[in-house]
Write an enzyme that holds these catalytic residues in place. Structure first.
Site, PDB file in Angstrom:
ATOM      1  CB  THR A 187      -0.875  -0.028   1.271  1.00  0.00           C
ATOM      2  OG1 THR A 187      -1.780  -1.113   1.165  1.00  0.00           O
ATOM      3  CG2 THR A 187      -1.641   1.259   1.466  1.00  0.00           C
TER       4      THR A 187
ATOM      5  NE  ARG B 142      -9.869  -6.276   3.426  1.00  0.00           N
ATOM      6  CZ  ARG B 142      -8.781  -5.534   3.486  1.00  0.00           C
ATOM      7  NH1 ARG B 142      -8.381  -4.859   2.423  1.00  0.00           N
ATOM      8  NH2 ARG B 142      -8.067  -5.464   4.606  1.00  0.00           N
ATOM      9  CB  ILE B 143     -14.215  -1.954   2.293  1.00  0.00           C
ATOM     10  CG1 ILE B 143     -15.073  -1.896   1.016  1.00  0.00           C
ATOM     11  CG2 ILE B 143     -13.668  -0.566   2.612  1.00  0.00           C
ATOM     12  CD1 ILE B 143     -16.334  -1.093   1.152  1.00  0.00           C
ATOM     13  N   GLY B 144     -10.954  -2.363   3.109  1.00  0.00           N
ATOM     14  CA  GLY B 144      -9.960  -2.310   4.164  1.00  0.00           C
ATOM     15  C   GLY B 144      -9.928  -0.972   4.866  1.00  0.00           C
ATOM     16  CG  ASP B 145      -6.179   0.276   6.636  1.00  0.00           C
ATOM     17  OD1 ASP B 145      -5.415   1.258   6.702  1.00  0.00           O
ATOM     18  OD2 ASP B 145      -5.881  -0.759   6.023  1.00  0.00           O
TER      19      ASP B 145
ATOM     20  CB  THR C 171       0.724   0.749   5.232  1.00  0.00           C
ATOM     21  OG1 THR C 171       0.849  -0.402   4.389  1.00  0.00           O
ATOM     22  CG2 THR C 171       2.042   0.941   5.988  1.00  0.00           C
ATOM     23  N   GLY C 172      -0.690  -1.840   6.431  1.00  0.00           N
ATOM     24  CA  GLY C 172      -0.568  -3.110   7.136  1.00  0.00           C
ATOM     25  C   GLY C 172      -1.813  -3.943   6.980  1.00  0.00           C
ATOM     26  CE  LYS C 173      -5.333  -9.806   9.689  1.00  0.00           C
ATOM     27  NZ  LYS C 173      -5.149 -10.987  10.566  1.00  0.00           N
ATOM     28  N   GLY C 174      -5.474  -4.390   7.287  1.00  0.00           N
ATOM     29  CA  GLY C 174      -6.588  -3.461   7.387  1.00  0.00           C
ATOM     30  C   GLY C 174      -7.549  -3.727   8.515  1.00  0.00           C
TER      31      GLY C 174
END
Length: 322
Positions: free
Chosen positions: A187, A215-218, A237-240
């Site tokens: 990201t 799917r929607i992330g952070d 950034t990382g695991k949403g």
């Protein structure tokens, strides 16, 4: 107080064995985009314009998980998302589920400025993009050979992959492939503050490899992956899923606002005390020109510069490249 800028290209379990042919293009891309941002700030360009300029350029570079380099869903399609926020006005815009828009961050900016809303997604966002005449391409433009291979690896392992993923234990073939960088993509985001203390943040991504369709992330969630106010600007950034649960970007600002912490104290608390290890990294600047780039993963592609001449380009802890 002076201007400052920081950008990232993703955080995760980035192996130090990442070969030069995988590492160096990303380093060069960060160097190039950092210079674009620095030149814009020196030219008195507003921070909200600076972060859009930098993230647009990062989206155009296929070495990162955004725009042209976006990873694939479980159906082998792209669903890109982005957000942008102006700390001076607290205006913001976000988009998700894009399949044809070349620069998601610029569409997010248009949502912010041309609609009464903050967030548009999927067909509604695509229709808005067509109405605004933004640059688009056939969805096949975004599907690279590298990302087809990344999706294949993820499906074989039956997992959804964070930006940067360590080798699968006890599988020599996959360990070799991933260690060579076949799953190393991240990201992108940028934060900036000008000499007057005006702040802005922007983030863009293709999400997770092998994510479910829809799917929607952070990244497009204001307060999770992106946030800016009068005190600071943050891009995560990382695991949403972990970033959303931790309201990471807003928590940095909240700790400054309600507890009187410095930017460094607030970011350190959020990353190292309030978010699970191995899930997050962020870049942030304050209205005073302070700058931090903490992460609790193995590494994070990152770069920064300040008006007083400090600059940094790095991946791993205590491993400054320049």
């Amino acid at each position: 107080m002076g201007w400052a800028i920081a950008l990232h290209g993703g955080a995760g379990d980035i192996p130090r064995s990442l070969p030069p042919e995988r590492r160096e293009p990303r380093e060069e891309a960060l160097r190039h985009c950092l210079q674009m941002g620095v030149e814009a700030l020196k030219a008195k360009v507003a921070p909200v314009d600076v972060v859009e300029i930098v993230v647009r350029e990062l989206e155009n570079i296929p070495h990162f998980n955004a725009g042209r380099g976006s990873v694939l869903t479980s159906n082998g399609t792209v669903e890109m998302e982005a957000s942008i926020m102006d700390g001076t006005t607290m205006n913001c815009g976000a988009v998700s589920g894009l399949t044809t828009v070349l620069n998601a961050v610029s569409l997010a900016r248009l949502v912010m400025e041309k609609t009464p809303h903050i967030y548009l997604a999927f067909e509604g966002a695509e229709e808005f993009a067509r109405e605004q005449g933004v640059q688009t391409a056939d969805s096949s433009h975004f599907i690279t050979a590298e990302n087809i291979e990344r999706l294949k690896q993820a499906k074989e392992a039956n997992r959804v992959q964070i930006d940067y993923t360590q080798p699968i234990k006890n599988d020599t073939k996959k360990e070799a492939a991933i260690a060579n960088g076949d799953s190393q993509i991240g990201t992108v985001g940028c934060v900036a503050v000008d000499e007057h203390g005006n702040l802005a943040s922007a983030t863009s991504t293709g999400g997770l490899v092998n994510k479910m369709v829809g799917r929607i992330g952070d990244t497009p969630v204001i307060g999770a992956g992106t946030y800016a106010d009068e005190r600071c600007a943050v891009s995560a950034t990382g695991k949403g899923e972990s970033i959303i649960r931790g309201t990471v970007a807003r928590d940095v600002a909240a700790l400054m606002e309600f507890k009187g912490l410095s930017l460094e104290e607030a970011a350190t608390c959020v990353v190292h005390e309030r978010t699970p290890k191995g899930t997050v990294g962020l870049v942030a600047v304050s209205a005073k020109g302070e700058l931090v780039m903490p992460f609790n993963t193995t590494g994070m592609f990152r770069a920064c510069a300040t008006e007083d001449g400090y600059s940094e380009l790095a991946i791993w802890p205590a491993a400054k490249i320049e």
